[in-house]
Design an enzyme around this catalytic site. Structure first.
Site, PDB file in Angstrom:
ATOM      1  N   HIS A  56      -6.081 -17.957  -7.641  1.00 45.66           N
ATOM      2  CA  HIS A  56      -6.292 -16.896  -6.712  1.00 45.66           C
ATOM      3  C   HIS A  56      -7.886 -16.755  -6.059  1.00 45.66           C
ATOM      4  O   HIS A  56      -8.527 -17.432  -6.694  1.00 45.66           O
ATOM      5  CB  HIS A  56      -5.573 -15.606  -7.355  1.00 45.66           C
ATOM      6  CG  HIS A  56      -6.501 -15.175  -8.403  1.00 45.66           C
ATOM      7  ND1 HIS A  56      -6.653 -15.545  -9.709  1.00 45.66           N
ATOM      8  CD2 HIS A  56      -7.095 -14.043  -8.627  1.00 45.66           C
ATOM      9  CE1 HIS A  56      -7.185 -14.936 -10.744  1.00 45.66           C
ATOM     10  NE2 HIS A  56      -7.762 -13.907  -9.943  1.00 45.66           N
ATOM     11  N   HIS A  58     -10.162 -14.439  -6.134  1.00 45.88           N
ATOM     12  CA  HIS A  58     -10.889 -13.526  -6.974  1.00 45.88           C
ATOM     13  C   HIS A  58     -12.314 -14.487  -7.228  1.00 45.88           C
ATOM     14  O   HIS A  58     -12.190 -15.479  -7.755  1.00 45.88           O
ATOM     15  CB  HIS A  58     -10.663 -12.607  -8.198  1.00 45.88           C
ATOM     16  CG  HIS A  58      -9.685 -11.809  -7.749  1.00 45.88           C
ATOM     17  ND1 HIS A  58      -8.644 -11.093  -8.771  1.00 45.88           N
ATOM     18  CD2 HIS A  58      -9.566 -11.066  -6.739  1.00 45.88           C
ATOM     19  CE1 HIS A  58      -8.404 -10.222  -8.225  1.00 45.88           C
ATOM     20  NE2 HIS A  58      -8.661  -9.970  -7.079  1.00 45.88           N
ATOM     21  N   ASP A  60     -14.452 -14.443  -9.616  1.00 47.49           N
ATOM     22  CA  ASP A  60     -14.702 -15.032 -11.091  1.00 47.49           C
ATOM     23  C   ASP A  60     -13.748 -16.198 -11.251  1.00 47.49           C
ATOM     24  O   ASP A  60     -13.873 -16.811 -12.251  1.00 47.49           O
ATOM     25  CB  ASP A  60     -14.474 -13.975 -12.152  1.00 47.49           C
ATOM     26  CG  ASP A  60     -12.876 -13.274 -12.195  1.00 47.49           C
ATOM     27  OD1 ASP A  60     -12.639 -13.003 -10.882  1.00 47.49           O
ATOM     28  OD2 ASP A  60     -12.367 -13.203 -13.153  1.00 47.49           O
ATOM     29  N   HIS A  61     -12.956 -16.647 -10.300  1.00 52.13           N
ATOM     30  CA  HIS A  61     -12.245 -17.956 -10.225  1.00 52.13           C
ATOM     31  C   HIS A  61     -12.608 -19.072  -9.029  1.00 52.13           C
ATOM     32  O   HIS A  61     -12.197 -20.134  -9.468  1.00 52.13           O
ATOM     33  CB  HIS A  61     -10.711 -17.574 -10.209  1.00 52.13           C
ATOM     34  CG  HIS A  61     -10.172 -16.489 -11.125  1.00 52.13           C
ATOM     35  ND1 HIS A  61      -9.496 -16.797 -12.186  1.00 52.13           N
ATOM     36  CD2 HIS A  61     -10.521 -15.155 -11.361  1.00 52.13           C
ATOM     37  CE1 HIS A  61      -9.119 -16.055 -13.023  1.00 52.13           C
ATOM     38  NE2 HIS A  61      -9.799 -15.048 -12.527  1.00 52.13           N
ATOM     39  N   HIS A 110      -1.031  -9.458  -9.044  1.00 46.81           N
ATOM     40  CA  HIS A 110      -2.323  -9.388  -9.230  1.00 46.81           C
ATOM     41  C   HIS A 110      -3.125  -9.641  -7.984  1.00 46.81           C
ATOM     42  O   HIS A 110      -3.885  -8.865  -7.385  1.00 46.81           O
ATOM     43  CB  HIS A 110      -2.885 -10.513 -10.180  1.00 46.81           C
ATOM     44  CG  HIS A 110      -4.546 -10.420 -10.483  1.00 46.81           C
ATOM     45  ND1 HIS A 110      -4.954  -9.379 -11.158  1.00 46.81           N
ATOM     46  CD2 HIS A 110      -5.387 -11.065 -10.316  1.00 46.81           C
ATOM     47  CE1 HIS A 110      -6.249  -9.665 -11.272  1.00 46.81           C
ATOM     48  NE2 HIS A 110      -6.617 -10.728 -10.905  1.00 46.81           N
ATOM     49  N   ASP A 129      -4.615 -15.283 -13.669  1.00 47.81           N
ATOM     50  CA  ASP A 129      -4.623 -13.602 -14.121  1.00 47.81           C
ATOM     51  C   ASP A 129      -3.221 -13.004 -13.749  1.00 47.81           C
ATOM     52  O   ASP A 129      -3.068 -11.858 -13.452  1.00 47.81           O
ATOM     53  CB  ASP A 129      -5.745 -13.119 -13.259  1.00 47.81           C
ATOM     54  CG  ASP A 129      -7.120 -13.208 -13.643  1.00 47.81           C
ATOM     55  OD1 ASP A 129      -7.324 -14.122 -14.537  1.00 47.81           O
ATOM     56  OD2 ASP A 129      -8.006 -12.668 -12.799  1.00 47.81           O
ATOM     57  N   HIS A 167      -8.543 -15.329 -18.881  1.00 49.17           N
ATOM     58  CA  HIS A 167      -9.856 -14.362 -19.278  1.00 49.17           C
ATOM     59  C   HIS A 167      -9.215 -14.362 -21.123  1.00 49.17           C
ATOM     60  O   HIS A 167      -8.367 -14.656 -21.531  1.00 49.17           O
ATOM     61  CB  HIS A 167      -9.511 -13.126 -18.904  1.00 49.17           C
ATOM     62  CG  HIS A 167     -10.127 -12.839 -17.722  1.00 49.17           C
ATOM     63  ND1 HIS A 167     -11.529 -12.689 -17.346  1.00 49.17           N
ATOM     64  CD2 HIS A 167      -9.531 -13.246 -16.377  1.00 49.17           C
ATOM     65  CE1 HIS A 167     -11.483 -12.645 -16.136  1.00 49.17           C
ATOM     66  NE2 HIS A 167     -10.307 -12.734 -15.147  1.00 49.17           N
TER      67      HIS A 167
HETATM   68 FE    FE Z   1      -9.942 -12.939 -13.145  1.00 45.64          FE
HETATM   69 ZN    ZN Z   2      -8.465 -12.102 -10.814  1.00 48.14          ZN
END
Ligand code: FE
Ligand code: ZN
Length: 237
Positions: A56, A58, A60-61, A110, A129, A167
């Site tokens: 996805h 985001h 942080d990915h 999400h 996530d 995570h």
């Molecule tokens: Fe994440």
């Molecule tokens: Zn995420």
């Protein structure tokens, strides 16, 4: 050889993954929130990253995507947010590492275009996530019904399926799970196990579908309404 999977902690509490098929010599990175630890982990094994897969959009990915001289496979629905996407994917597509195939599952909630990568023959799934160990992702772009449907789909996979999520949130998730089902012995035992692993500095991921069916309060929700109530409670836990 089975599919080789290397867990690489990135940023504060993310997990990214190196996947290596020894027959073809192909290496894929899943969800590189940052690049350096993954480049180092690949180089240490003599591997070159041939492809980047994102679950996805985001940061942080996807934050490390551009550091790899490799094509990017990511949800078509989220391509505009991700930037360069060379292979846009959607529900029902197949993606490959050498001859190993993963089915793309669209698992919204999400984020709307969120996907999971399910290697049915290898018995592993990358859930980003959506499904976490003892938890689920926050509903930023979707409804309890979306996530309930995802959990139903995951619960239908074989119990032995190994779940690689995005995570290390398990200790907090375990506390919450115990508050939801205080009399559940499987949850109580897992709380102790998770605490011991974390005290030793060890990861609690991966998990399995069977363990999640026994101890995950979101997968164990019996309705979208109940999942929604639990999600709100966890947000405020
Ligand atoms: Fe994440
Ligand atoms: Zn995420």
């Amino acid at each position: 050889m089975p599919l080789e999977i290397v867990q690489v902690p990135v940023l504060s509490d993310n997990y990214a993954w190196l996947l290596h098929d020894d027959v073809s010599g192909t290496t894929v990175v899943v969800d590189p929130g940052e690049a350096t630890p993954l480049l180092d982990a690949a180089a240490a094994r003599g591997w070159t990253v041939d492809a980047v897969w994102n679950t996805h959009w985001h940061p942080d990915h996807v934050g490390g995507n551009e550091a790899f001289a490799a094509p990017i496979t990511a949800p078509a629905e989220e391509a505009a947010k991700i930037g360069r996407v060379d292979h846009p994917i959607a529900e029902g597509d197949t993606v490959r590492i050498g001859d190993r195939a993963a089915q793309v599952m669209r698992v919204p909630g999400h984020t709307q275009g969120h996907v999971a990568f399910h290697f049915a023959d290898d018995g592993v799934i990358f859930t980003g996530d959506t499904l976490f160990a003892m938890g689920c992702g926050r509903l930023f772009e979707g409804t309890p019904a979306d996530m309930f449907a995802n959990m139903q789909r995951y619960a239908e996979l074989p119990d032995a399926t190994v779940v690689y999520c995005g995570h290390e949130y398990t200790q907090s998730n375990a506390r919450f799970a115990a508050s939801v089902e205080p009399d559940n012995a499987d949850i109580a035992a897992r709380v102790r196990e998770v605490d011991a692993l974390r005290a030793a500095g060890e990861p609690t991921v991966p998990t399995t579908i069977g363990r999640e069916r026994a101890t995950n309060p979101f997968m164990r929700s019996t309705s979208a309404e109940q999942l929604g109530e639990r999600r709100v409670a966890k947000d405020n836990f």
